[in-house]
Design a protein around this motif. Structure first.
Motif, short mmCIF file in Angstrom:
data_model
loop_
_atom_site.label_atom_id
_atom_site.label_comp_id
_atom_site.label_asym_id
_atom_site.label_seq_id
_atom_site.Cartn_x
_atom_site.Cartn_y
_atom_site.Cartn_z
N GLU A 41 -0.23 -4.51 -0.32
CA GLU A 41 0.19 -3.09 -0.83
C GLU A 41 -0.78 -1.94 -0.89
O GLU A 41 -0.56 -1.37 -1.96
CB GLU A 41 0.98 -3.31 -2.09
N VAL A 42 -1.62 -1.75 -0.01
CA VAL A 42 -2.45 -0.66 -0.33
C VAL A 42 -1.67 0.47 0.18
O VAL A 42 -0.88 0.59 0.68
CB VAL A 42 -3.64 -0.76 0.94
N PHE A 43 -2.14 1.49 -0.71
CA PHE A 43 -1.66 2.83 -0.63
C PHE A 43 -2.50 4.15 0.32
O PHE A 43 -3.67 3.73 0.13
CB PHE A 43 -1.53 3.21 -1.99
N ARG A 44 -1.83 4.92 0.87
CA ARG A 44 -2.71 5.92 1.55
C ARG A 44 -1.59 7.05 1.60
O ARG A 44 -0.52 6.74 2.41
CB ARG A 44 -3.16 5.33 3.06
N ASP A 45 -1.99 7.97 1.27
CA ASP A 45 -1.00 9.36 1.12
C ASP A 45 -1.00 10.00 2.56
O ASP A 45 -1.90 9.77 3.27
CB ASP A 45 -1.01 10.23 0.05
N ASP A 46 -0.24 10.88 2.85
CA ASP A 46 -0.10 11.64 3.91
C ASP A 46 -1.55 12.10 4.51
O ASP A 46 -1.78 12.54 5.52
CB ASP A 46 1.07 12.52 4.21
N SER A 47 -1.94 12.67 3.51
CA SER A 47 -3.20 13.58 3.48
C SER A 47 -4.59 12.72 3.75
O SER A 47 -5.57 13.37 4.22
CB SER A 47 -3.43 14.47 2.46
N GLY A 48 -4.51 11.39 3.49
CA GLY A 48 -5.61 10.79 3.65
C GLY A 48 -6.46 10.80 2.20
O GLY A 48 -7.61 10.20 2.31
N MET A 49 -6.07 11.66 1.46
CA MET A 49 -7.16 11.93 0.20
C MET A 49 -6.88 10.46 -0.90
O MET A 49 -7.91 10.12 -1.49
CB MET A 49 -6.57 13.07 -0.70
N LEU A 50 -5.78 9.87 -0.85
CA LEU A 50 -5.52 8.78 -1.41
C LEU A 50 -5.58 7.73 -0.58
O LEU A 50 -4.49 7.47 0.18
CB LEU A 50 -4.44 8.74 -2.52
N ASP A 51 -6.68 6.70 -0.51
CA ASP A 51 -6.67 5.55 0.30
C ASP A 51 -7.25 4.48 -0.36
O ASP A 51 -8.44 4.34 -0.22
CB ASP A 51 -7.46 6.29 1.64
#
Length: 69
Positions: A41-51
């Motif tokens: 359940e790793v998270f990565r937002d579309d911008s790649g800022m939260l990875d």
């Protein structure tokens, strides 16, 4: 011969206080010193800022890859 240390962890996606949880995970994983970390359940937002995986790899000096589900 040193045993191979593998840890699996469910990172909890991006829910709650994401940054505080990442900081805690990085500290604890560093303390445990695994050779391999398998994250769920790793998270990565579309911008790649939260990875999640990227941050943990950088903080722990590990190499890795991820595959979106």
């Amino acid at each position: 011969v040193r045993p191979l240390r593998i840890i699996t962890i469910n990172t909890g996606k991006g829910d709650g206080d994401y940054r505080a949880r990442l900081n805690w995970m990085a500290r604890e994983l560093r303390r445990l010193g695994p050779d391999i970390i398998a994250c769920q359940e790793v998270f990565r937002d579309d911008s790649g800022m939260l990875d999640t995986a990227g941050l943990l790899m950088r903080r722990l000096g590990l190499y890795g890859f991820s595959a979106p589900a």
